[in-house]
Structures are given as structure tokens and as C-alpha cells.
Motif scaffolding. Sequence first.
Motif, PDB file in Angstrom:
ATOM      1  N   PRO A   9       0.819  -1.228   0.007  1.00  0.00           N
ATOM      2  CA  PRO A   9      -0.060   0.065   0.056  1.00  0.00           C
ATOM      3  C   PRO A   9       0.868   1.144  -0.021  1.00  0.00           C
ATOM      4  N   GLY A  10       0.391   2.221  -1.016  1.00  0.00           N
ATOM      5  CA  GLY A  10       1.425   3.592  -1.029  1.00  0.00           C
ATOM      6  C   GLY A  10       2.365   3.648  -1.895  1.00  0.00           C
ATOM      7  N   ILE A  11       2.567   2.292  -2.570  1.00  0.00           N
ATOM      8  CA  ILE A  11       3.874   2.432  -3.253  1.00  0.00           C
ATOM      9  C   ILE A  11       3.353   2.333  -4.600  1.00  0.00           C
ATOM     10  N   GLU A  12       3.709   3.185  -5.678  1.00  0.00           N
ATOM     11  CA  GLU A  12       3.125   3.365  -6.855  1.00  0.00           C
ATOM     12  C   GLU A  12       3.420   2.181  -7.791  1.00  0.00           C
ATOM     13  N   PRO A  13       2.548   1.629  -8.565  1.00  0.00           N
ATOM     14  CA  PRO A  13       3.124   0.472  -9.533  1.00  0.00           C
ATOM     15  C   PRO A  13       3.842   0.957 -10.516  1.00  0.00           C
ATOM     16  N   LYS A  14       4.977   1.473 -10.508  1.00  0.00           N
ATOM     17  CA  LYS A  14       5.567   1.824 -11.589  1.00  0.00           C
ATOM     18  C   LYS A  14       7.244   1.444 -11.717  1.00  0.00           C
ATOM     19  N   ARG A  15       7.670   1.170 -12.785  1.00  0.00           N
ATOM     20  CA  ARG A  15       8.979   0.412 -13.061  1.00  0.00           C
ATOM     21  C   ARG A  15      10.076   1.533 -12.687  1.00  0.00           C
ATOM     22  N   PRO A  16      11.135   1.240 -12.248  1.00  0.00           N
ATOM     23  CA  PRO A  16      11.531  -0.090 -11.249  1.00  0.00           C
ATOM     24  C   PRO A  16      10.822   0.239  -9.758  1.00  0.00           C
ATOM     25  N   LEU A  17      10.670  -0.839  -9.257  1.00  0.00           N
ATOM     26  CA  LEU A  17      10.239  -1.039  -7.914  1.00  0.00           C
ATOM     27  C   LEU A  17      11.766  -0.812  -7.198  1.00  0.00           C
ATOM     28  N   VAL A  18      12.072  -0.154  -6.284  1.00  0.00           N
ATOM     29  CA  VAL A  18      13.468  -0.002  -5.773  1.00  0.00           C
ATOM     30  C   VAL A  18      13.590  -0.407  -4.319  1.00  0.00           C
ATOM     31  N   ILE A  19      14.331  -1.610  -3.977  1.00  0.00           N
ATOM     32  CA  ILE A  19      14.626  -1.690  -2.450  1.00  0.00           C
ATOM     33  C   ILE A  19      16.293  -1.324  -2.479  1.00  0.00           C
ATOM     34  N   ALA A  20      16.461  -0.722  -1.150  1.00  0.00           N
ATOM     35  CA  ALA A  20      17.773  -0.571  -1.052  1.00  0.00           C
ATOM     36  C   ALA A  20      18.251  -0.572   0.419  1.00  0.00           C
ATOM     37  N   GLY A  21      19.479  -0.772   0.726  1.00  0.00           N
ATOM     38  CA  GLY A  21      20.008  -0.529   2.084  1.00  0.00           C
ATOM     39  C   GLY A  21      21.392  -1.707   2.083  1.00  0.00           C
ATOM     40  N   PRO A  22      21.817  -1.403   3.102  1.00  0.00           N
ATOM     41  CA  PRO A  22      23.096  -2.143   3.341  1.00  0.00           C
ATOM     42  C   PRO A  22      22.909  -3.602   2.978  1.00  0.00           C
ATOM     43  N   CYS A  23      24.148  -4.429   2.786  1.00  0.00           N
ATOM     44  CA  CYS A  23      24.254  -5.801   2.885  1.00  0.00           C
ATOM     45  C   CYS A  23      23.947  -6.356   4.048  1.00  0.00           C
ATOM     46  N   SER A  24      24.574  -5.737   5.203  1.00  0.00           N
ATOM     47  CA  SER A  24      24.289  -6.072   6.342  1.00  0.00           C
ATOM     48  C   SER A  24      23.849  -4.936   7.401  1.00  0.00           C
ATOM     49  N   ALA A  25      23.002  -5.269   8.418  1.00  0.00           N
ATOM     50  CA  ALA A  25      22.867  -4.188   9.364  1.00  0.00           C
ATOM     51  C   ALA A  25      24.204  -4.285  10.190  1.00  0.00           C
ATOM     52  N   GLU A  26      24.897  -3.305  10.744  1.00  0.00           N
ATOM     53  CA  GLU A  26      26.298  -3.465  11.519  1.00  0.00           C
ATOM     54  C   GLU A  26      26.050  -2.881  12.980  1.00  0.00           C
ATOM     55  N   THR A  27      25.423  -1.744  12.682  1.00  0.00           N
ATOM     56  CA  THR A  27      25.243  -0.961  14.115  1.00  0.00           C
ATOM     57  C   THR A  27      23.888  -0.248  13.985  1.00  0.00           C
ATOM     58  N   GLU A  28      23.352   0.124  15.105  1.00  0.00           N
ATOM     59  CA  GLU A  28      22.098   0.885  15.143  1.00  0.00           C
ATOM     60  C   GLU A  28      22.326   2.374  14.311  1.00  0.00           C
ATOM     61  N   GLU A  29      23.395   2.937  14.513  1.00  0.00           N
ATOM     62  CA  GLU A  29      24.067   4.331  13.920  1.00  0.00           C
ATOM     63  C   GLU A  29      23.988   3.887  12.155  1.00  0.00           C
ATOM     64  N   GLN A  30      24.632   2.964  12.122  1.00  0.00           N
ATOM     65  CA  GLN A  30      25.195   2.828  10.529  1.00  0.00           C
ATOM     66  C   GLN A  30      23.437   2.494   9.636  1.00  0.00           C
ATOM     67  N   VAL A  31      22.806   1.902  10.357  1.00  0.00           N
ATOM     68  CA  VAL A  31      21.389   1.349   9.767  1.00  0.00           C
ATOM     69  C   VAL A  31      20.441   2.685   9.674  1.00  0.00           C
ATOM     70  N   MET A  32      20.561   3.691  10.840  1.00  0.00           N
ATOM     71  CA  MET A  32      19.741   4.897  10.883  1.00  0.00           C
ATOM     72  C   MET A  32      20.182   5.784   9.972  1.00  0.00           C
ATOM     73  N   ASN A  33      21.526   6.016  10.037  1.00  0.00           N
ATOM     74  CA  ASN A  33      21.982   6.940   8.882  1.00  0.00           C
ATOM     75  C   ASN A  33      21.696   6.651   7.613  1.00  0.00           C
ATOM     76  N   THR A  34      22.001   5.386   7.237  1.00  0.00           N
ATOM     77  CA  THR A  34      21.806   4.912   5.758  1.00  0.00           C
ATOM     78  C   THR A  34      20.308   5.004   5.492  1.00  0.00           C
ATOM     79  N   ALA A  35      19.320   4.627   6.514  1.00  0.00           N
ATOM     80  CA  ALA A  35      17.756   4.700   6.157  1.00  0.00           C
ATOM     81  C   ALA A  35      17.486   6.079   5.782  1.00  0.00           C
ATOM     82  N   THR A  36      17.894   6.835   6.940  1.00  0.00           N
ATOM     83  CA  THR A  36      17.427   8.502   6.684  1.00  0.00           C
ATOM     84  C   THR A  36      17.711   8.870   5.422  1.00  0.00           C
ATOM     85  N   ILE A  37      19.185   8.757   4.896  1.00  0.00           N
ATOM     86  CA  ILE A  37      19.355   9.404   3.650  1.00  0.00           C
ATOM     87  C   ILE A  37      18.481   8.590   2.524  1.00  0.00           C
ATOM     88  N   LEU A  38      18.206   7.553   2.618  1.00  0.00           N
ATOM     89  CA  LEU A  38      17.758   6.670   1.556  1.00  0.00           C
ATOM     90  C   LEU A  38      16.272   7.265   1.453  1.00  0.00           C
TER      91      LEU A  38
END
Length: 350
Positions: A9-38
Motif C-alpha cells: 500500500p502506498g507504493i506506486e506500481p511503476k518500474r523500477p520498484l526499488v529496494i535499497a539498504g546495506p548488505c548487513s545491518a552492522e550498528t544501529e547508527e549505520q542502519v539509521m544513518n543509511t535509512a534516513t538518507i535513502l
Amino acid sequence: MDIESILLPGIEPKRPLVIAGPCSAETEEQVMNTATILADRGIKIFRAGIWKPRTKPGGFEGVGVEGLSWLKRVKRETGMYVATEVATAKHVFECLKAGIDLLWIGARTTANPFAMQEVADALQGVDIPVLVKNPVSPDLELWIGALERIYNAGLHRIAAIHRGFSSTDKNIYRNLPQWHIPIELRRRIPHLPIICDPSHIGGKRELIAPISQQAMDLGFDGLIVESHVDPDCAWSDASQQITPDVLDYILNLLVIRKETQSTEPLSQLRKQIDECDNHLMQVLGKRMRISREIGLFKKEHDMTVLQTGRYNEILKKRGAQGVELGMDAEFIKKVFEAIHEESVRQQLIY
Ligand code: PEP
Ligand code: MN
């Protein structure tokens, strides 16, 4: 398979559907910093591996359950959907408990029917989108089998992820794309969305853009790309991760072509092709009718169906004519072999 859209819900059905983020969650800080910019760059689905399958023991095997609370925070604070990899029933239960939105099955798990069945059983009757990566080896049946196990567990929001296949040949890729395999998957299960993983195919940053473009040109539905705030310092797959800004740049440069572009000149040419094909069929039909008459004649005069001298003469004459008309001699040989085979079959049954 009666596949439903994996779109959330809420995601437009248009190409490309994009999923992004780090290979691995390493620290809470790395996860939050990456996610916020993405999230700021418009990404709607965040990925991070919590349990990492490693070739040898002793390496970084993921932060485990603790990382799920970081993904919950990503969801709460950025509004993105969150996805992670599951390989066992325990992973599935932990993810469902934490409210993870999408699950993916890794290439090593897809390759193992026991593990796949365990994951499918744990998901029985749960309505959650599941993305199934191709197995490590170029085995389409194993990939389809894994998709079927998830489908048979009652899940219908399913997609495939093409992440390339391991190969011993020397080449520029970490995992050879072997595009014909996902193309055949599309032919076999037309409604199944296919997402390309250029990070694991390429294994290096500079290959992400060209592989993503190829995937779009082949009509793939989406991309799953590894992105990290500080790729050089990533604890896994450092050489293939890109910053959210580089990802944004690559996505903006992608050219998304439509599958059907019905421009007038093209449809005129297609009409001519259809007329040619119609003629070809009429002529072939006539040729077979004559063949059957020849068959009858041979029968009445006690002659064998196969007259090798005549067959060789046809191959030689039409081969030379084909080359004169700008076609490949091998191609003409194949065409006449096929025509001759059908002629012989017709002469034998009539
Ligand atoms: C991943 O997505 O980080 C991963 C482990 O991928 P794969 O299963 O394709 O190797
Ligand atoms: Mn990875």
C-alpha cells in the motif's frame, strides 16, 4: 501460479520498484544513518541482512535478533517498509514478531529444498510478500521449485530476485547474469515480478549502473541494490555497496523504455512481416501437398520415400541461392533440413 502484486500500500506500481539498504545491518547508527538518507532520496523499501550466510565460519555472521529492533526503528522513524533475509523457521518467527514487511530468501537457501520447505512451513497461511533469489547454480527448476514451495504455503505475494549464478569461467562479474534464465522464468510464469540485484551480479560498484540498465531494457520490474553510508568500511560486500547519493544518481540516469511502443512505421513494417509469414505458410502448405502426391506416386511405383541424391541436390541448390539473397548458409541448411523432415513424415503417413 496465481501471483498477486507484491506492491505494498502506498507504493506506486511503476518500474523500477526499488529496494535499497546495506548488505548487513552492522550498528544501529549505520542502519539509521543509511535509512534516513535513502528515505530522503525517495526510497520506499529498506533492506538489511540480519543473519548473514558466510562461506566459512568465523566471519561476520550478522548481528542477529538485535538488528530487528533497528529495522523497527527505521520503519517508525522514516515510514519505509523494511525487508530482511530469512533462512530458517526461527528467522521467520522472529521477523513476523518484529513486524518486518517483506522477506527474502537467499541464494544458498533457494538451492536447498529442505531449508526452503522449512521456511515455507513456517510461513504457512501468513500474508507477507516473499522475494525468492535464484539458487547459486544456474538451475531454473530449483528456482521455480522454491517459488512453488512458498506459493503452496498459501502465499501469493511473491517475486523473484535475479542475483546471477556462480561460475568458474573467468569473467568481469561476481555472479554471471545468464539473462536467458530469468527470461525463461518470465516465459514460464508471466505474472511473476522479477527484481534484479545488480550488486550481487556485478560485485563491484562500477557495474551497478550498466547492469541496472540492462535489467530495465529486459523488462525487469525492480532493482534491489546494496547501499551503505560508508561503503568502504562495510563489514560485508564492501566493494559492491554504493552511497545513497550514488544510488540516487544511478536511478535518475536510468532510461525506462516501454515494452510496446506502437509507432506508425514500426506497425507498417510489422504488417509487411505478417504478409510475408502468411505467404511462407501458404507456400509451405502447398509444398507439403505436393510432397504427399509424390509419396503416393512412390508407393504405387514401389520406390523408397528417401531419395538421398535428390535431397542433396535441394540442399546444395537452395544453400547457394540463400547466400546470394544475403542469408547464412548454415541457416538455410537448417530450414531445408526441417522442411525435408516434415516432407518425409508426410510421405510416410499418407
Ligand atoms: C544479500 O542479499 O546480502 C545476500 C546474501 O545475497 P545472496 O543470497 O544473493 O548471496
Ligand atoms: Mn550482500
